[in-house]
Scaffold this active site. Structure first.
Site, PDB file in Angstrom:
ATOM      1  N   HIS A  30      -2.023  -6.785 -12.878  1.00 14.68           N
ATOM      2  CA  HIS A  30      -0.844  -6.378 -12.112  1.00 14.68           C
ATOM      3  C   HIS A  30       0.358  -7.233 -12.492  1.00 14.68           C
ATOM      4  O   HIS A  30       0.214  -8.286 -13.119  1.00 14.68           O
ATOM      5  CB  HIS A  30      -1.079  -6.599 -10.611  1.00 14.68           C
ATOM      6  CG  HIS A  30      -2.205  -5.817 -10.040  1.00 14.68           C
ATOM      7  ND1 HIS A  30      -2.020  -4.668  -9.317  1.00 14.68           N
ATOM      8  CD2 HIS A  30      -3.543  -6.031 -10.083  1.00 14.68           C
ATOM      9  CE1 HIS A  30      -3.201  -4.201  -8.927  1.00 14.68           C
ATOM     10  NE2 HIS A  30      -4.147  -5.012  -9.376  1.00 14.68           N
ATOM     11  N   TYR A  34      -4.661 -10.466  -4.381  1.00 17.32           N
ATOM     12  CA  TYR A  34      -5.113 -10.781  -5.744  1.00 17.32           C
ATOM     13  C   TYR A  34      -6.002 -12.027  -5.780  1.00 17.32           C
ATOM     14  O   TYR A  34      -5.878 -12.925  -4.958  1.00 17.32           O
ATOM     15  CB  TYR A  34      -3.905 -11.060  -6.658  1.00 17.32           C
ATOM     16  CG  TYR A  34      -2.828 -10.012  -6.622  1.00 17.32           C
ATOM     17  CD1 TYR A  34      -3.083  -8.709  -7.050  1.00 17.32           C
ATOM     18  CD2 TYR A  34      -1.547 -10.324  -6.166  1.00 17.32           C
ATOM     19  CE1 TYR A  34      -2.086  -7.749  -7.018  1.00 17.32           C
ATOM     20  CE2 TYR A  34      -0.538  -9.364  -6.132  1.00 17.32           C
ATOM     21  CZ  TYR A  34      -0.816  -8.081  -6.560  1.00 17.32           C
ATOM     22  OH  TYR A  34       0.168  -7.127  -6.529  1.00 17.32           O
ATOM     23  N   HIS A  74      -3.244  -1.674 -13.467  1.00 17.10           N
ATOM     24  CA  HIS A  74      -3.178  -0.976 -12.185  1.00 17.10           C
ATOM     25  C   HIS A  74      -2.738   0.475 -12.389  1.00 17.10           C
ATOM     26  O   HIS A  74      -3.231   1.390 -11.749  1.00 17.10           O
ATOM     27  CB  HIS A  74      -2.188  -1.741 -11.282  1.00 17.10           C
ATOM     28  CG  HIS A  74      -2.075  -1.208  -9.896  1.00 17.10           C
ATOM     29  ND1 HIS A  74      -1.056  -1.569  -9.051  1.00 17.10           N
ATOM     30  CD2 HIS A  74      -2.831  -0.328  -9.196  1.00 17.10           C
ATOM     31  CE1 HIS A  74      -1.203  -0.929  -7.889  1.00 17.10           C
ATOM     32  NE2 HIS A  74      -2.283  -0.172  -7.961  1.00 17.10           N
ATOM     33  N   LYS A  86       1.900   3.944  -9.743  1.00 16.34           N
ATOM     34  CA  LYS A  86       2.821   2.812  -9.863  1.00 16.34           C
ATOM     35  C   LYS A  86       2.967   2.359 -11.310  1.00 16.34           C
ATOM     36  O   LYS A  86       2.007   2.404 -12.082  1.00 16.34           O
ATOM     37  CB  LYS A  86       2.330   1.627  -9.017  1.00 16.34           C
ATOM     38  CG  LYS A  86       2.508   1.866  -7.530  1.00 16.34           C
ATOM     39  CD  LYS A  86       2.093   0.655  -6.748  1.00 16.34           C
ATOM     40  CE  LYS A  86       2.243   0.932  -5.245  1.00 16.34           C
ATOM     41  NZ  LYS A  86       1.299   0.189  -4.433  1.00 16.34           N
ATOM     42  N   CYS A  95       2.735  -0.301 -13.031  1.00 14.95           N
ATOM     43  CA  CYS A  95       2.221  -1.663 -12.905  1.00 14.95           C
ATOM     44  C   CYS A  95       0.973  -1.824 -13.768  1.00 14.95           C
ATOM     45  O   CYS A  95       0.081  -1.005 -13.666  1.00 14.95           O
ATOM     46  CB  CYS A  95       1.890  -1.958 -11.443  1.00 14.95           C
ATOM     47  SG  CYS A  95       1.042  -3.531 -11.156  1.00 14.95           S
TER      48      CYS A  95
HETATM   49 ZN   LIG Z   1      -0.264  -3.517  -9.274  1.00 15.63          ZN
END
Ligand SMILES: [Zn+2]
Length: 236
Positions: A16, A46, A117, A123, A125
């Protein structure tokens, strides 16, 4: 920090980014504050946070599943790099990511895969080219770790050390950027072959020929000794 595999099962690692470039956000404590106070989570989502200077901070205990990829948290480890703009991630961050993922891959004998991700989300990401950074193949496998337990090998060359970022232990079936690097070095050393990023039979034959020419054990496994010899020959 040395990675130690948790008791729960893990088969995927997710990468991420923090979506911030602000220096005052460059710390796991800020992420923890956001996740705990804004989202009412029990802890930061995380497991690892990598600061711009390359420091790896530990977040949620590895024994707990992360809260990072909605619907895809079980069986995963979540790593976040601080940053918003692709160009502003640092070399130190990438080196720490490669080292951390190398330790994780080694702990699992190369049986885990690495993902962004974005692969399970709409997203954007992470925003940096994580596939290139980690040398991932289409399935998310890295060639950062030997895929066979080092205990089954009798060659000193195969003892995993902390790999140089672009010079991990490589053997037959490895793929990606480190293999391209290897093939380019072999070609420069006179063992011309197609530079396709796949450690197949031709690359194996070239590695063994090079090893024989250097009085190294011709096991076809590219470890620290073979890399060192390749660098010496390429630089000559
Ligand atoms: Zn992420």
């Amino acid at each position: 920090m040395t990675f130690k595999a948790p008791g729960r099962e893990v088969d995927r690692i997710f990468i991420h980014c923090s979506a911030s470039d602000r220096p005052e956000h460059d710390d796991i404590s800020v992420m923890r504050d956001w996740h705990v106070n804004s989202r009412n989570w029990s802890d930061v989502g995380y497991h690892f946070f990598i600061k711009k200077d390359g420091t790896v901070q530990e977040g949620r205990p590895l024994e707990r599943i992360p809260a990072a990829q909605a619907g895809n948290n079980a069986g995963t480890i979540a790593i976040c790099l601080h940053g918003l703009t692709a160009e502003r991630f640092t070399k130190a961050q990438y080196e720490s990511l490669i080292r951390l993922c190398g330790e994780i891959d080694t702990a699992y004998g190369g049986m885990v895969t690495f993902h962004g991700h974005r692969e399970v989300s709409t997203k954007d990401c992470p925003v940096f080219p994580y596939r290139e950074v980690l040398g991932l193949d289409a399935h998310g496998s890295s060639s950062l770790a030997p895929t066979v337990s080092p205990l089954t090998s009798d060659t000193a060359d195969a003892i995993p050390t902390v790999p140089r970022p672009t010079e991990p232990l490589l053997r037959l079936m490895a793929r990606g950027q480190p293999v391209l690097h290897l093939q380019a070095m072999l070609s420069r050393a006179g063992h011309i072959l197609e530079e396709d990023g796949i450690f197949g039979q031709n690359t194996l034959a070239a590695v063994q020929a090079f090893q024989r020419s250097q009085d190294l054990k011709a096991d076809g496994i590219v470890g620290p000794r073979t890399w060192t010899a390749l660098r010496a020959v390429s630089a000559a």
